[in-house]
Structures are given as C-alpha cells and as structure tokens.
Design a protein around this motif. Structure first.
Motif, mmCIF file in Angstrom:
data_model
loop_
_atom_site.group_PDB
_atom_site.id
_atom_site.type_symbol
_atom_site.label_atom_id
_atom_site.label_comp_id
_atom_site.label_asym_id
_atom_site.label_seq_id
_atom_site.Cartn_x
_atom_site.Cartn_y
_atom_site.Cartn_z
ATOM 1 N N GLY A 80 56.520 -49.186 24.118
ATOM 2 C CA GLY A 80 55.800 -48.852 25.348
ATOM 3 C C GLY A 80 55.209 -47.457 25.383
ATOM 4 O O GLY A 80 54.823 -46.970 26.443
ATOM 5 N N THR A 82 48.883 -33.472 41.135
ATOM 6 C CA THR A 82 49.701 -34.063 40.071
ATOM 7 C C THR A 82 48.826 -34.947 39.202
ATOM 8 O O THR A 82 47.840 -35.525 39.666
ATOM 9 C CB THR A 82 50.848 -34.922 40.639
ATOM 10 N N THR A 83 49.189 -35.033 37.928
ATOM 11 C CA THR A 83 48.533 -35.982 37.042
ATOM 12 C C THR A 83 49.620 -36.733 36.307
ATOM 13 O O THR A 83 50.736 -36.241 36.171
ATOM 14 C CB THR A 83 47.625 -35.296 36.011
ATOM 15 N N ALA A 84 49.268 -37.926 35.848
ATOM 16 C CA ALA A 84 50.266 -38.758 35.167
ATOM 17 C C ALA A 84 50.291 -38.431 33.681
ATOM 18 O O ALA A 84 49.268 -38.095 33.089
ATOM 19 C CB ALA A 84 49.923 -40.225 35.374
ATOM 20 N N TRP A 85 51.444 -38.493 33.096
ATOM 21 C CA TRP A 85 51.580 -38.316 31.645
ATOM 22 C C TRP A 85 52.652 -39.285 31.171
ATOM 23 O O TRP A 85 53.846 -39.023 31.280
ATOM 24 C CB TRP A 85 51.960 -36.869 31.313
ATOM 25 N N PRO A 86 52.226 -40.446 30.657
ATOM 26 C CA PRO A 86 53.220 -41.414 30.181
ATOM 27 C C PRO A 86 53.935 -40.881 28.936
ATOM 28 O O PRO A 86 53.463 -39.930 28.322
ATOM 29 C CB PRO A 86 52.375 -42.640 29.847
ATOM 30 N N LYS A 87 55.052 -41.498 28.593
ATOM 31 C CA LYS A 87 55.704 -41.177 27.314
ATOM 32 C C LYS A 87 54.657 -41.322 26.220
ATOM 33 O O LYS A 87 54.007 -42.361 26.107
ATOM 34 C CB LYS A 87 56.822 -42.191 27.027
ATOM 35 N N ALA A 124 52.918 -27.932 33.896
ATOM 36 C CA ALA A 124 52.176 -29.102 33.439
ATOM 37 C C ALA A 124 52.191 -29.170 31.912
ATOM 38 O O ALA A 124 52.485 -30.211 31.317
ATOM 39 C CB ALA A 124 50.741 -29.054 33.962
ATOM 40 N N GLU A 126 55.785 -29.931 30.652
ATOM 41 C CA GLU A 126 56.237 -31.315 30.824
ATOM 42 C C GLU A 126 55.504 -32.289 29.908
ATOM 43 O O GLU A 126 56.086 -33.245 29.425
ATOM 44 C CB GLU A 126 56.089 -31.735 32.293
ATOM 45 N N ARG A 156 57.568 -34.572 27.194
ATOM 46 C CA ARG A 156 57.516 -36.033 27.196
ATOM 47 C C ARG A 156 56.674 -36.580 26.047
ATOM 48 O O ARG A 156 56.091 -37.650 26.153
ATOM 49 C CB ARG A 156 56.963 -36.529 28.534
ATOM 50 N N MET A 164 55.010 -50.629 30.895
ATOM 51 C CA MET A 164 54.888 -49.208 30.543
ATOM 52 C C MET A 164 56.076 -48.434 31.097
ATOM 53 O O MET A 164 56.591 -48.757 32.165
ATOM 54 C CB MET A 164 53.599 -48.629 31.154
ATOM 55 N N PRO A 165 56.473 -47.401 30.395
ATOM 56 C CA PRO A 165 57.552 -46.557 30.922
ATOM 57 C C PRO A 165 57.061 -45.780 32.140
ATOM 58 O O PRO A 165 55.860 -45.684 32.378
ATOM 59 C CB PRO A 165 57.854 -45.607 29.770
ATOM 60 N N ALA A 166 58.027 -45.234 32.851
ATOM 61 C CA ALA A 166 57.668 -44.435 34.020
ATOM 62 C C ALA A 166 56.776 -43.278 33.598
ATOM 63 O O ALA A 166 56.961 -42.699 32.540
ATOM 64 C CB ALA A 166 58.938 -43.912 34.677
ATOM 65 N N GLU A 167 55.833 -42.957 34.406
ATOM 66 C CA GLU A 167 54.959 -41.833 34.108
ATOM 67 C C GLU A 167 55.467 -40.589 34.814
ATOM 68 O O GLU A 167 55.919 -40.658 35.948
ATOM 69 C CB GLU A 167 53.537 -42.141 34.571
ATOM 70 N N ALA A 168 55.416 -39.500 34.117
ATOM 71 C CA ALA A 168 55.837 -38.248 34.750
ATOM 72 C C ALA A 168 54.696 -37.737 35.601
ATOM 73 O O ALA A 168 53.554 -37.707 35.171
ATOM 74 C CB ALA A 168 56.174 -37.218 33.695
ATOM 75 N N ALA A 169 55.020 -37.382 36.829
ATOM 76 C CA ALA A 169 54.010 -36.735 37.663
ATOM 77 C C ALA A 169 54.059 -35.248 37.364
ATOM 78 O O ALA A 169 55.075 -34.595 37.563
ATOM 79 C CB ALA A 169 54.294 -36.992 39.126
ATOM 80 N N ILE A 170 52.984 -34.737 36.830
ATOM 81 C CA ILE A 170 52.974 -33.350 36.388
ATOM 82 C C ILE A 170 52.233 -32.509 37.415
ATOM 83 O O ILE A 170 51.104 -32.802 37.774
ATOM 84 C CB ILE A 170 52.297 -33.244 35.017
#
Lengths: 379, 156, 282
Positions: free
Chosen positions: A32, A116-121, A151, A154, A158, C1-7
């Motif tokens: 994933g 905030t912005t998303a950053w998946p694994k 930011a 993190e 991740r 999908m894995p959880a997304e980090a809110a940055i």
C-alpha cells in the motif's frame, strides 16, 4: 558521509541477492505504499509516482555536460545506468509551492489556521548516494535546528528510502571529491547495487534500518556472498575513478579569502542570473512567502515558494536590493554553498551531483570556477 | 582668563598643540580676543574673510539662508574648532553665516598676517597646514555622511 | 491505502490587538499590542517580532518597549513599504498577527561595571530603547550611561518626550545631534560621530561598552571611529538589518556572510561582522 538516524540494532540483516528490481516495487505496492521512482518524462529522468513497475527507464542513459543533457539508449539489460535528473527528490520533500496558513477576518477578530497537506506512506525508490547526502543536508537545516519545518520532517519520517548505488558516473559528477558517493554506506533503508552482467546475480540488496530489515526478511532471495560484496565495491571504485571533476580541497576556507576576486565579475559576465542552478541544486533551500487574498477581503493565505539568491528582490530592503550586481549574487550562492554552509551546518552545501553544471544555460562550471578562484591570489 | 596673553591662550588651545614656542610667538602677533553673545553673527555670507576664527569657549553654528525657510543650521562647532576656511580660498569671501549658539569666546587671527608669516617662515607654514588640515579633513568627512540624509525614510 | 499524515505548515502567527496608537513622527507610529488570548510575551532587549498585516504581508519589527513590562508590548513602525504602511494605519482595536520574539539581544546585563554608550541614528533608537530601559532600571550596575542620538532635524527626534524625562532624571547623559536645523535649535548639528569626542570626554575608553543601531553606514563609520578612540571591537555591538521572510533561519534571505541575521543576529558583536561590513554587497 553523514547518516540519517537509524535505530541502534537495525541494519543487521545479511544482504540478499535479487534478480529483478521490480520484485521490490511489487512488494511495496502490495503493502500500500506510494512509490516515487525515476521515470522518463519530457526528455528527462526524474522521480514521479510509479504505479506500474514496468515504468522504470530500463536501458536508458543520460549524456550530461555543461549546459547539456540528452537521453539515449544504453545497454538494454541495464536498469540504472542513468544518474540524476534536474528535479530530484527536493521537489517532493520540499515542494516548490505550498500553503503555510490562512487567516479569516470575522467581525473584529483574526483567526489563523495551519494549512495541511497529505503525505501517504511513501517509498523514495532509486535515490542516488549524492541525493541521499542532499536529503540529509536539508534535513539538518529543516529538522535539526532550533526551528523545525515540521512538514519537511514529517514527509521524511514517513518515507522509506531505497538507494541505488551508482555504477556509472556522468562527466558532470564529482561526488567522490565531495565524499558523498558513488557508494552510500549509511542513512538509507535499503540500497541496491546493480552488479555487472557477467557476475551472475543482478542485484545486491543491503539494509541499514529496521524498515529495511523487515523488507529483506520478506523478500526472499539468496544471501549475498563475500564475492558479491567485492563486486559491488569494485563497481563503486570504478565509478569514482571515472569522475573527471574534483572540487579543490581547501575551497571552504579559500573562498573566504577571495571575496573581492576579479573572477566574480568574470563569472557574472556570463551568468544570466536565471537561478536554474539554485532550482536544480538538491540542497538549495531558500524560500519566499507570498500573500494571497480573495476579493471578499476576509480571507487571506500565506504561501511559501522556492526563491533564489539570484533574484534581485531576494536581498531587497527598503531602498533597494543589497546585492544588486550579478557578481555579488553569484558570490553569495557559491560562497554559501561551498564555504559558509560549513559554518552554518557543519558540512559543505555541495554534494557533487553536477546539476548546476548541467542545467546552467550557459554552461558555467562550478568546479572549474572554483579552480580558477583558488588559482587567483587572496584579497 | 582676562590676564592671559594671546600667546598663553594659543599655548593652551587644542588647535595649537604641536606648535613650538617660536611658532606661537610668531602667530600670537596676529591674534586678538573676540567675544560674541548667543545669537550674534560671527560673520555673514559675502563678508570679506579676513580673519581665522578659532573657538575657545561656547558653541557656534554654520548657517545657510534659504528663501522661505529661514536660516538652516548645517554644522555646529565646538571649542577647538576653526570656524571657517574662506580666508584661504580666493576670493576670500564668507560662503555661509556663522552664528554664536551660546555665548562664545574666540581667537581671531588676522589672515593676511598669518599667511605672510607662513610665507616668511616656511617651517611655520608647513607645521600650521600639517596640523590644521586633518581638522578640516575630519569635518569634510562628517559632512559627507551628513549628505546621505541617513535617517530619512529611504536611507539605510 | 494507509492512513495519510496530515502535514502542517509552520510560521503561523497569533492574533494581537492594537490597544493604543502613539503618533511619534509624521511617518512613524508606535503600536501598543496585547495578546488576544495569551500571557504577555517576555522578550530581551534588541529582539524583534514578525508583524503580519492582514491581507498585506509580514515584516520584522523590533520590540521597542521596556522589557520589565512585557504587558506593554510596543513596536515602532515607519511607513516605508506596503506592510509597514498597513501597520502604521492600524487603529486602536484592530487585530494583527504576531510571531516571536526572535533573535539575539543587546548584552547589557553582561556589561556590568562598565560605561554604556548607546549610539542611535533615526529610528535606530527603537531597538535600543529596551536596552536603555533595562540599564536605567539597574543604574547602580554601571559606571555611567550615555546616549548619542542622531536625527534628521529637531522635528524628527524619536521619543523626544522620553529623552527629556531620561535627561531630567540625571541618570544618563544624552547628546542629540541633527543633520540640519533652524536657529531655534541650540544643540549640535552634525552626524553622531562628530559627538563622540565630547560624549566620551573624561571616560576611559577601555571601560566603555558601545551599542549602535541605525543605518548601516552610520554603524560602520561609528564603530570605526569608536575603535580609533580606543574602544575595543569586542566591546561594541550593532544591530543589522536584512530582508527576512521566516525569522527562523530557514528561508535564507537574511544571510550576512556565515550568519543568519534573524537567528545569529540582529545584534552582533562588531568584531564578528567587521570584515563583511567592509565588503560591498554581502
């Protein structure tokens, strides 16, 4: 070479041999992860999201020189004989443009909200040793100082880093003289070495972290033998030996003694102050902040965007820019990169990737200019 | 004070540090004491510049008159300062006003007398200009900084 | 999908309310600020805050109040650009954004037993005022306190009301000089450096610690002249100004040689910056 921190007992798993790098990609996709990996697009090879393992630019090679970059076909069986493209990983870990926060005005109050912005694994797949060093240097700035860019920290936290060791050097490469490559020894999760065709096995896979160990355990494949290691090291030594550019050893101290050298004006006579070098540089970190407001007048946003010390407004204070001449701006860039960075962050700001040489539209060669400056007398 | 001779006054004055006795004897013959009340003009722009005025006590100011703005003070002078140099500069006319800001005591040297003695005793002339020029140069340097309008909104 | 980090981003300010606007000069105001929902902000003399004018932008402004009274958070602003003009136009009750405090400070506390010489040009008095307040509050700790202040004209002397009070109290000597004046001005006319010999008359230069703030040219020439008069470069401090966006050493704009003015400065020991000060366009 500086290392990204690892847990103490990580990286203890014996290296393995695998035949096909796509097996690794399939593993991560199955877990994933989002994968960012070098792919060919718009005539360059640069990291981009990869959903299909076949998208790796197998058999492609980059020809690079001052102001020159072209892709061509190489050995069709080789996976990673290209080196570095213009954008690299900086654009992912430290986006060229991002919203910092927004402000709302209601009645007589102001309310500020973090954006905030998303950053998946994410897996950063195919990071070169010089790029790994560049990531570590940006991490030193953004995540290890008195103030932290959360930011950046993190995103990196991740991300799993899979290095590809360099078997080939471009003519613009000088990582060996910056002690950042062509072989990374720490600071990654996994590192692949593409062994020579006559060696038998295709890839040596080494781990330097717990996350890397976990992958190695599930990956299968034969345990590497001493001769596999020896072949990998030979490959790196040969890549280093083929590098033609060498940064002068004493450049950090030497530049400080040559701040008023006539060479700066000579470089400036060719420099277009376009800032390409700073955009392509994997460690350059300067940013501007821009105000964006809407027509209602009650909502405003602050956006951060990459800036360049070559822009005349960069040093603006009321009255005008401090560095109005191109010579002063080039001097700022070069002295910061090669000299003051040591004082500020304990290492050079240059990792020897050669991007500034390749992507300079007039082919100004950082190493050649460093040599010329050092050949001149001191102030 | 009143009983001091001009020579005594010169011997104590910072503008004459470094002058030997013989030099002081020569210069003293050109000098007289002057007093000005606060607000009084020492000289006015356009006056014949026939004296070298050297401040002993009190402050003075160089002023320039501008239409509609009244006199502008552009430099203030303190004990030890040589007020003006027009006496050295043909056509030897004062190029500005000089006004006593406080009550002022000064030495006035007859410029012709000083220059004649310098011509006659070239060693005295050398010493005088060697010691006085740095004073002038220092003031020129300060005025260059002043020209920048350093504290204006667009200076930095 | 894995959880997304809110940055999250960073550099978010806090809302502060303008509780008073003091008209200092034609184009200069002092804003008194109070936090909307937090305790008063402790600061050290010479530090600055980033002030944000809604829908306009953010600039660094030195804190100009008394450090023993953090509840009276003062910033003196001159209208020069878009943001400073927007700030200078704020009225009582308006809200702005504030981050800080940032940067190094005037080390008056470590200079005990010495004669403190403050040299300010124009608005340079604003960043020095907290240091003067601090020194006056502990007057017995110092051999003496002298201020040499340069202004454009007698009408443009910052904090003139306070200078009168300071002078009347007799705890410090004040020499104000202006670039030009009318005949009503009885004080000196000339640059600050012209006042050094008188200001230092009778004071052993090896006992003087000097703190200079004003235009860079004034500080460069001022330090040079003070050094010539016998004050040691280790015992002089100046406050530098450069373009700043982040105030946290991350945006790169304020670099001055190896230093970040926002983080390593704005107050620098003169000896540390003497060389780059002498090189053009650093």
């Amino acid at each position: 070479m500086e290392a990204l921190p690892n847990t103490a007992d990580a990286g203890m798993t014996r290296p393995r041999l695998i035949d096909d790098p796509r097996d690794l990609l399939r593993h991560f996709l199955g877990q994933g992860y989002r994968i960012l990996a070098p792919q060919e697009r718009d005539g360059v090879i640069d990291p981009a999201p990869l959903t299909e393992p076949e998208a790796l630019p197998r058999g492609r090679v980059d020809d690079q020189g001052p102001g020159h970059y072209r892709l061509r076909d190489g050995d069709p069986d080789r996976w990673f004989d290209y080196v570095v493209g213009p954008s690299g990983w900086k654009a992912w870990l430290y986006p060229a443009r991002r919203k910092l926060w927004s402000a709302e005005r209601t009645d007589d109050r102001l309310t500020f909200r973090d954006a905030t912005t998303a950053w998946p694994k994410t897996v950063l797949f195919g990071v070169r040793p010089c790029e790994l060093a560049a990531i570590a240097r940006q991490r030193r700035i953004f995540a290890e100082g008195p103030y932290v860019d959360t930011a950046f920290a993190e995103r990196l936290e991740r991300s799993i880093i899979v290095v590809v060791q360099c078997a080939r050097s471009a003519p613009t490469c000088f990582c060996a003289s910056m002690d950042t490559g062509p072989r990374a020894v720490a600071g990654y999760d996994l590192a692949l070495t593409e062994l020579p065709a006559d060696h038998g096995a295709a890839f040596l896979v080494e781990s330097a972290s717990q996350a890397g160990d976990d992958v190695l355990h599930t990956l299968g494949g034969a345990t590497a033998r001493p001769r596999d290691h020896a072949a990998a090291l030979d490959l790196s030594r040969a890549a280093a030996a083929r590098q033609t550019r060498t940064m002068p050893d004493d450049i950090a101290g030497g530049l400080k003694l040559r701040l008023e050298s006539p060479v700066w004006a000579d470089i400036a006579s060719r420099c277009l102050t376009c800032g390409n070098c700073t955009l392509a540089c994997p460690t350059c970190f300067c940013s501007d902040v821009e105000e964006v407001s809407d027509l209602s007048g009650d909502h405003a946003e602050r956006w951060q965007l990459w800036d360049s010390c070559f822009n005349s407004d960069f040093s603006f204070i009321h009255g005008g820019p401090v560095r109005s001449s191109p010579a002063a701006r080039y001097r700022q860039w070069m002295t910061h990169k090669l000299s003051y960075w040591h004082d500020q962050f304990g290492s050079s700001g240059c990792v020897g990737c050669g991007r500034c040489i390749t992507w300079c539209p007039v082919g100004i060669d950082l190493v050649a200019e460093a040599d010329r400056l050092m050949a001149e007398g001191t102030d | 004070m009143a009983h001091q001779t001009i020579r005594d006054i010169l011997a104590d004055h910072p503008a004459f540090l470094g002058f030997d006795g013989a030099a002081l004897d020569l210069i003293a013959g050109c000098g007289r004491n002057m007093r000005y009340r606060a607000g009084e003009l020492l000289f006015r722009e356009g006056d014949a510049a026939e004296t070298v005025v050297i401040l002993r006590h009190g402050d003075a100011a160089i002023e320039l008159a501008a239409p509609g703005r009244g006199p502008l003070r552009v430099e203030s002078l303190h004990p030890g300062d040589i007020v003006d140099w027009s006496w050295l500069l043909p056509p030897c006319r004062a190029m500005s006003d000089a006004r006593a800001v406080t009550d002022v005591a000064a030495i006035a040297l007859d410029a012709r007398c000083v220059l004649d003695k310098c011509d006659e005793h070239t060693e005295l002339g050398y010493r005088l200009f060697r010691l006085w020029l740095p004073h002038l140069a220092r003031r020129v340097r300060m005025q260059r900084l002043q020209l920048l309008d350093l504290y204006g909104a667009h200076a930095r | 999908m894995p959880a997304e980090a809110a940055i999250s981003g960073s550099m978010r300010p806090q809302p502060y309310r303008v509780t008073e606007v003091l008209r200092e000069l034609d184009d200069v105001v002092t804003l008194r600020l109070a936090a909307e929902d937090r305790a008063p902000l402790p600061f050290r003399p010479g530090q600055f805050n980033m002030l944000y004018a809604f829908a306009t932008g953010e600039i660094p402004v030195s804190i100009s109040g008394d450090p023993s009274r953090p509840d009276e958070l003062l910033h003196t602003v001159r209208r020069v650009g878009a943001v400073s003009s927007a700030l200078a136009q704020l009225e009582r009750g308006a809200v702005l954004g504030l981050r800080g405090p940032f940067g190094s400070h005037w080390p008056v506390e470590t200079e005990r037993g010495r004669h403190l010489l403050f040299v300010a040009g124009g608005l340079g008095l604003a960043p020095l005022r907290p240091a003067i307040c601090r020194a006056l509050a502990r007057r017995a700790d110092y051999a003496g306190i002298t201020l040499v202040l340069g202004a454009r004209s007698p009408r443009e002397i910052l904090y003139a009301w306070q200078l009168a009070g300071w002078a009347a109290a007799g705890a410090m000597k004040i020499h104000v000089c202006v670039d030009h004046a009318g005949p009503e001005w009885g004080g000196p006319v000339g640059v600050v450096t012209s006042q050094f010999p008188r200001a230092l008359d009778g004071i052993a230069p090896d006992r003087v610690s000097a703190f200079l703030c004003g235009p860079e040219i004034m500080m460069r020439h001022g330090c040079g002249d003070l050094e010539h008069l016998g004050i040691h470069p280790e015992r002089m401090w100046i406050s530098m100004e450069r373009n700043m966006k982040c105030a946290t050493g991350l945006c790169g704009h304020c670099q001055f040689g190896a230093d970040f003015v926002c983080r390593d400065g704005p107050v620098f020991r003169y000896r540390r910056v003497r060389r780059p000060l002498g090189i053009r366009e650093v």
